[in-house]
Write an enzyme that holds these catalytic residues in place. Structure first.
Site, PDB file in Angstrom:
ATOM      1  N   ALA A   1       0.699  12.264   3.614  1.00 49.31           N
ATOM      2  CA  ALA A   1       0.420  13.456   4.423  1.00 49.31           C
ATOM      3  C   ALA A   1       1.374  14.594   4.065  1.00 49.31           C
ATOM      4  O   ALA A   1       1.117  15.747   4.376  1.00 49.31           O
ATOM      5  CB  ALA A   1       0.552  13.128   5.906  1.00 49.31           C
TER       6      ALA A   1
ATOM      7  N   ALA B   1      -2.880   9.546  26.647  1.00 49.82           N
ATOM      8  CA  ALA B   1      -3.389   9.602  28.021  1.00 49.82           C
ATOM      9  C   ALA B   1      -4.645   8.764  28.128  1.00 49.82           C
ATOM     10  O   ALA B   1      -5.504   8.798  27.247  1.00 49.82           O
ATOM     11  CB  ALA B   1      -3.700  11.040  28.411  1.00 49.82           C
TER      12      ALA B   1
ATOM     13  N   GLU C   1     -14.500  11.276  10.414  1.00 49.71           N
ATOM     14  CA  GLU C   1     -14.839  10.237   9.428  1.00 49.71           C
ATOM     15  C   GLU C   1     -15.191   8.918  10.104  1.00 49.71           C
ATOM     16  O   GLU C   1     -16.100   8.201   9.682  1.00 49.71           O
ATOM     17  CB  GLU C   1     -13.643  10.031   8.480  1.00 49.71           C
ATOM     18  CG  GLU C   1     -13.832   8.974   7.413  1.00 49.71           C
ATOM     19  CD  GLU C   1     -14.994   9.277   6.477  1.00 49.71           C
ATOM     20  OE1 GLU C   1     -14.865  10.167   5.647  1.00 49.71           O
ATOM     21  OE2 GLU C   1     -16.037   8.595   6.584  1.00 49.71           O
TER      22      GLU C   1
ATOM     23  N   ILE D   1     -15.919   2.713   6.480  1.00 47.42           N
ATOM     24  CA  ILE D   1     -16.450   3.128   5.175  1.00 47.42           C
ATOM     25  C   ILE D   1     -16.372   4.651   5.094  1.00 47.42           C
ATOM     26  O   ILE D   1     -16.939   5.336   5.956  1.00 47.42           O
ATOM     27  CB  ILE D   1     -17.924   2.704   4.980  1.00 47.42           C
ATOM     28  CG1 ILE D   1     -18.165   1.282   5.484  1.00 47.42           C
ATOM     29  CG2 ILE D   1     -18.321   2.828   3.524  1.00 47.42           C
ATOM     30  CD1 ILE D   1     -19.638   0.883   5.457  1.00 47.42           C
TER      31      ILE D   1
ATOM     32  N   GLU E   1     -21.928  -2.254  21.574  1.00 49.01           N
ATOM     33  CA  GLU E   1     -21.412  -1.140  22.382  1.00 49.01           C
ATOM     34  C   GLU E   1     -21.479  -1.563  23.852  1.00 49.01           C
ATOM     35  O   GLU E   1     -22.225  -2.483  24.211  1.00 49.01           O
ATOM     36  CB  GLU E   1     -22.294   0.103  22.203  1.00 49.01           C
ATOM     37  CG  GLU E   1     -22.201   0.785  20.848  1.00 49.01           C
ATOM     38  CD  GLU E   1     -21.049   1.777  20.750  1.00 49.01           C
ATOM     39  OE1 GLU E   1     -20.840   2.555  21.682  1.00 49.01           O
ATOM     40  OE2 GLU E   1     -20.357   1.764  19.719  1.00 49.01           O
TER      41      GLU E   1
ATOM     42  N   LYS F   1     -25.674   8.514  14.279  1.00 43.07           N
ATOM     43  CA  LYS F   1     -24.983   8.539  12.979  1.00 43.07           C
ATOM     44  C   LYS F   1     -25.843   9.198  11.906  1.00 43.07           C
ATOM     45  O   LYS F   1     -25.341   9.942  11.061  1.00 43.07           O
ATOM     46  CB  LYS F   1     -24.609   7.107  12.580  1.00 43.07           C
ATOM     47  CG  LYS F   1     -23.575   6.507  13.526  1.00 43.07           C
ATOM     48  CD  LYS F   1     -23.480   5.002  13.325  1.00 43.07           C
ATOM     49  CE  LYS F   1     -22.459   4.364  14.245  1.00 43.07           C
ATOM     50  NZ  LYS F   1     -22.588   2.903  14.277  1.00 43.07           N
TER      51      LYS F   1
HETATM   52  N1  LIG Z   1     -14.873   0.165  18.717  1.00 43.37           N
HETATM   53  C1  LIG Z   1     -15.301   0.513  17.507  1.00 43.37           C
HETATM   54  O1  LIG Z   1     -15.326  -0.302  16.593  1.00 43.37           O
HETATM   55  C2  LIG Z   1     -15.724   1.925  17.231  1.00 43.37           C
HETATM   56  C3  LIG Z   1     -16.135   2.264  15.939  1.00 43.37           C
HETATM   57  C4  LIG Z   1     -16.499   3.585  15.651  1.00 43.37           C
HETATM   58  C5  LIG Z   1     -16.465   4.529  16.661  1.00 43.37           C
HETATM   59  N2  LIG Z   1     -16.104   4.156  17.925  1.00 43.37           N
HETATM   60  C6  LIG Z   1     -16.063   5.188  18.955  1.00 43.37           C
HETATM   61  O2  LIG Z   1     -14.731   5.381  19.341  1.00 43.37           O
HETATM   62  C7  LIG Z   1     -14.681   5.756  20.714  1.00 43.37           C
HETATM   63  C8  LIG Z   1     -13.741   4.803  21.461  1.00 43.37           C
HETATM   64  O3  LIG Z   1     -14.270   3.487  21.338  1.00 43.37           O
HETATM   65  P1  LIG Z   1     -13.444   2.196  21.788  1.00 43.37           P
HETATM   66  O4  LIG Z   1     -14.176   1.038  21.230  1.00 43.37           O
HETATM   67  O5  LIG Z   1     -11.996   2.346  21.487  1.00 43.37           O
HETATM   68  O6  LIG Z   1     -13.674   2.249  23.359  1.00 43.37           O
HETATM   69  P2  LIG Z   1     -12.873   1.464  24.493  1.00 43.37           P
HETATM   70  O7  LIG Z   1     -12.205   0.267  23.940  1.00 43.37           O
HETATM   71  O8  LIG Z   1     -13.788   1.334  25.640  1.00 43.37           O
HETATM   72  O9  LIG Z   1     -11.720   2.505  24.868  1.00 43.37           O
HETATM   73  C9  LIG Z   1     -11.926   3.685  25.597  1.00 43.37           C
HETATM   74  C10 LIG Z   1     -10.612   4.104  26.197  1.00 43.37           C
HETATM   75  O10 LIG Z   1     -10.775   5.335  26.872  1.00 43.37           O
HETATM   76  C11 LIG Z   1     -10.388   5.195  28.232  1.00 43.37           C
HETATM   77  N3  LIG Z   1     -11.291   5.986  29.058  1.00 43.37           N
HETATM   78  C12 LIG Z   1     -12.630   5.876  29.164  1.00 43.37           C
HETATM   79  N4  LIG Z   1     -13.118   6.773  30.035  1.00 43.37           N
HETATM   80  C13 LIG Z   1     -12.052   7.458  30.492  1.00 43.37           C
HETATM   81  C14 LIG Z   1     -11.902   8.501  31.426  1.00 43.37           C
HETATM   82  N5  LIG Z   1     -12.965   9.022  32.070  1.00 43.37           N
HETATM   83  N6  LIG Z   1     -10.657   8.984  31.661  1.00 43.37           N
HETATM   84  C15 LIG Z   1      -9.601   8.470  31.033  1.00 43.37           C
HETATM   85  N7  LIG Z   1      -9.682   7.467  30.128  1.00 43.37           N
HETATM   86  C16 LIG Z   1     -10.888   6.979  29.875  1.00 43.37           C
HETATM   87  C17 LIG Z   1     -10.559   3.721  28.529  1.00 43.37           C
HETATM   88  O11 LIG Z   1      -9.759   3.378  29.622  1.00 43.37           O
HETATM   89  P3  LIG Z   1      -9.876   1.923  30.375  1.00 43.37           P
HETATM   90  O12 LIG Z   1      -8.953   1.048  29.601  1.00 43.37           O
HETATM   91  O13 LIG Z   1      -9.462   2.171  31.761  1.00 43.37           O
HETATM   92  O14 LIG Z   1     -11.333   1.516  30.254  1.00 43.37           O
HETATM   93  C18 LIG Z   1     -10.076   3.111  27.213  1.00 43.37           C
HETATM   94  O15 LIG Z   1      -8.687   3.087  27.132  1.00 43.37           O
HETATM   95  C19 LIG Z   1     -16.117   5.753  21.198  1.00 43.37           C
HETATM   96  O16 LIG Z   1     -16.632   7.061  21.097  1.00 43.37           O
HETATM   97  C20 LIG Z   1     -16.831   4.851  20.215  1.00 43.37           C
HETATM   98  O17 LIG Z   1     -18.207   5.147  20.071  1.00 43.37           O
HETATM   99  C21 LIG Z   1     -15.726   2.887  18.218  1.00 43.37           C
END
Ligand SMILES: NC(=O)c1ccc[n+]([C@@H]2O[C@H](COP(=O)([O-])OP(=O)(O)OC[C@H]3O[C@@H](n4cnc5c(N)ncnc54)[C@H](OP(=O)(O)O)[C@@H]3O)[C@@H](O)[C@H]2O)c1
Length: 432
Positions: free
Chosen positions: A35, A45, A129, A136, A190, A205
């Site tokens: 970087a 947060a 990305e 990927i 999901e 996507k």
């Molecule tokens: N997981 C994957 O492999 C993957 C791959 C590509 C893209 N994504 C994308 O990445 C994003 C995150 O996915 P993730 O799998 O990490 O989801 P996740 O494990 O459900 O994590 C979401 C986080 O955000 C917090 N959160 C949700 N709503 C909130 C609110 N209203 N105020 C404050 N905090 C809040 C949740 O808190 P709590 O702990 O209290 O629930 C949790 O810490 C999504 O858009 C998803 O589509 C995920």
């Protein structure tokens, strides 16, 4: 390396955010080197505190709005998911002059044009990305590696859960419901699995890929979307007998008339590379005028792969490479071709009474519509031989035909008195 750090705030502390923190820690020195300056997490947060997670010295808050107001924050990393608050945070951050990185394909597919415009007007980066095909680097491939090319078409296996379910049904004889349950237990699905199996996640996507490939708007509503819910084990088996595998694909194809955007189950020849992408893996293929066919394969989700893509964006922005060569929305007037006007081959599974002449009548209806038959499977034994209404599936593979013509032919086939249930049809594509 004497430059000031890129200071970031992370919203969310779930799977992806934890993966990002772990990767920033593990590869700190090489990330700083690449970087050209350190990446420093100033604030995290999220709704729920997770004391067990190493925040790399960052402050924790449950107020996600407040962290993006911090003057020292250069970049907001949105990883909460969902559509309402996430959209607010992204807009607010850009309006406050912060770069934004997000993995949230849902908000980009709906509002990506706005975000890109907000960023462009302020000379900020908006990078995503990780939003397509997880680990990927397909967005980098489109916006950098293939930037000199006219892209002709995109075909992608871009929802790992659907691909996992189809693989389990084909290879282990699982039912759809059992395979979905297993995908959920393994953490692939999901939160709302209808986004996966209904094709919505893949449509998000595909919207993003098509916008970047063709310079069009993020046009989620124009994507024709079908999920995998209606597929039966019998379809998968007949496809195999015909030399095909069924994959859930996102397809975007450019022609003089506009762009086709569709997400649906598709029969593809067994020997093609996309057909052998199994389990939860993703693959995306681009056909372009100078590079020809290129194929990208890997893990489409999971903490490590997704963090890999997120941190790549952070490094890019820290190194000053925020403005990429190809952007969406440059040709917002590109027409989307209605699905009825697209062409493909079709697999038809026609449940018919076991009577003489039924196949001949079905073939006549197809030929009256100018549809030619490529292959047929006719079962000799009825599915329920002892009942009065014994029926057999007539399975027909057609040569390419416009979808509108096929719709008319199917209406007539469905109206045949010998047809005992809904005809199933699946599109057939030959890539390359
Ligand atoms: N997981 C994957 O492999 C993957 C791959 C590509 C893209 N994504 C994308 O990445 C994003 C995150 O996915 P993730 O799998 O990490 O989801 P996740 O494990 O459900 O994590 C979401 C986080 O955000 C917090 N959160 C949700 N709503 C909130 C609110 N209203 N105020 C404050 N905090 C809040 C949740 O808190 P709590 O702990 O209290 O629930 C949790 O810490 C999504 O858009 C998803 O589509 C995920």
């Amino acid at each position: 390396l004497n430059q000031p750090p890129l200071t970031i705030a992370i919203c969310g502390l779930g799977t992806v955010a934890q993966g990002v923190l772990a990767l920033l820690k593990r590869n700190e020195s090489l990330i700083t080197q690449r970087a050209g300056r350190p990446i420093q997490v100033a604030a995290v947060a999220s709704r729920t505190a997770r004391p067990e997670v190493d925040l790399l010295g960052a402050e924790f808050s449950t107020d996600v709005r407040s962290v993006i107001e911090k003057p020292e924050v250069d970049l907001v990393l949105e990883l909460i998911g969902g559509e309402t608050l996430a959209d607010e945070l992204v807009r607010d951050a850009l309006l406050r002059g912060k770069h934004v990185v997000t993995a949230n394909k849902a908000i980009i597919a709906h509002h990506g044009d706005d975000y890109l415009e907000l960023a462009r007007a302020r000379n900020l980066a908006f990078a995503f990305e990780s939003a397509v095909a997880g680990g990927i680097p397909v967005i980098g491939a489109l916006t950098r590696g293939l930037a000199a090319n006219q892209i002709n078409w995109i075909a992608g296996i871009i929802n790992g859960t659907s691909n996992y379910i189809l693989s389990e049904m084909a290879d282990n004889g699982q039912s759809f419901a059992a395979a979905l349950k297993q995908a959920q237990e393994l953490g692939y699905a999901e939160a709302d699995p209808t986004f996966d199996v209904g094709g919505i996640d893949a449509a998000h996507k595909l919207t993003i890929l098509a916008a970047l490939a063709f310079g069009m708007s993020m046009n989620f509503d124009a994507v024709y979307t079908e999920g995998i819910e209606a597929l039966g084990g019998d379809d998968i088996e007949y496809a195999r007998q015909l030399g095909y595998r069924i994959r859930h694909l996102g397809i975007a194809r450019r022609s003089e008339r506009g762009v086709e955007l569709r997400v649906h189950p598709t029969l593809i020849p067994q020997q093609q590379l996309l057909a052998s992408v199994d389990g939860v893996m993703n693959a995306v293929m681009f056909n372009s005028d100078a590079a020809g066919d290129t194929l990208y394969y890997g893990a489409g989700a999971g903490a490590g792969p997704t963090a890999s893509a997120v941190v790549a964006d952070l490094i890019d922005i820290a190194a000053g490479g925020a403005q990429r060569g190809v952007v969406a929305g440059q040709s917002p007037t590109v027409d989307v071709i209605p699905v009825e006007q697209t062409q493909s081959g079709f697999y038809l599974n026609i449940p018919s009474l076991d009577q003489p002449g039924v196949f001949a009548r079905a073939a006549t209806i197809l030929s009256d519509h100018g549809i030619s038959i490529d292959a047929v499977i006719q079962k000799e034994h009825p599915a329920q031989p002892d009942t009065e209404h014994a029926w057999v599936p007539i399975v027909i593979l057609t040569h390419p035909v416009s979808e509108g013509v096929m719709n008319d032919a199917m209406a007539q086939l469905q109206a045949m008195p010998e047809v005992v249930d809904t005809i199933k049809r699946i599109r057939v594509e030959h890539f390359g």
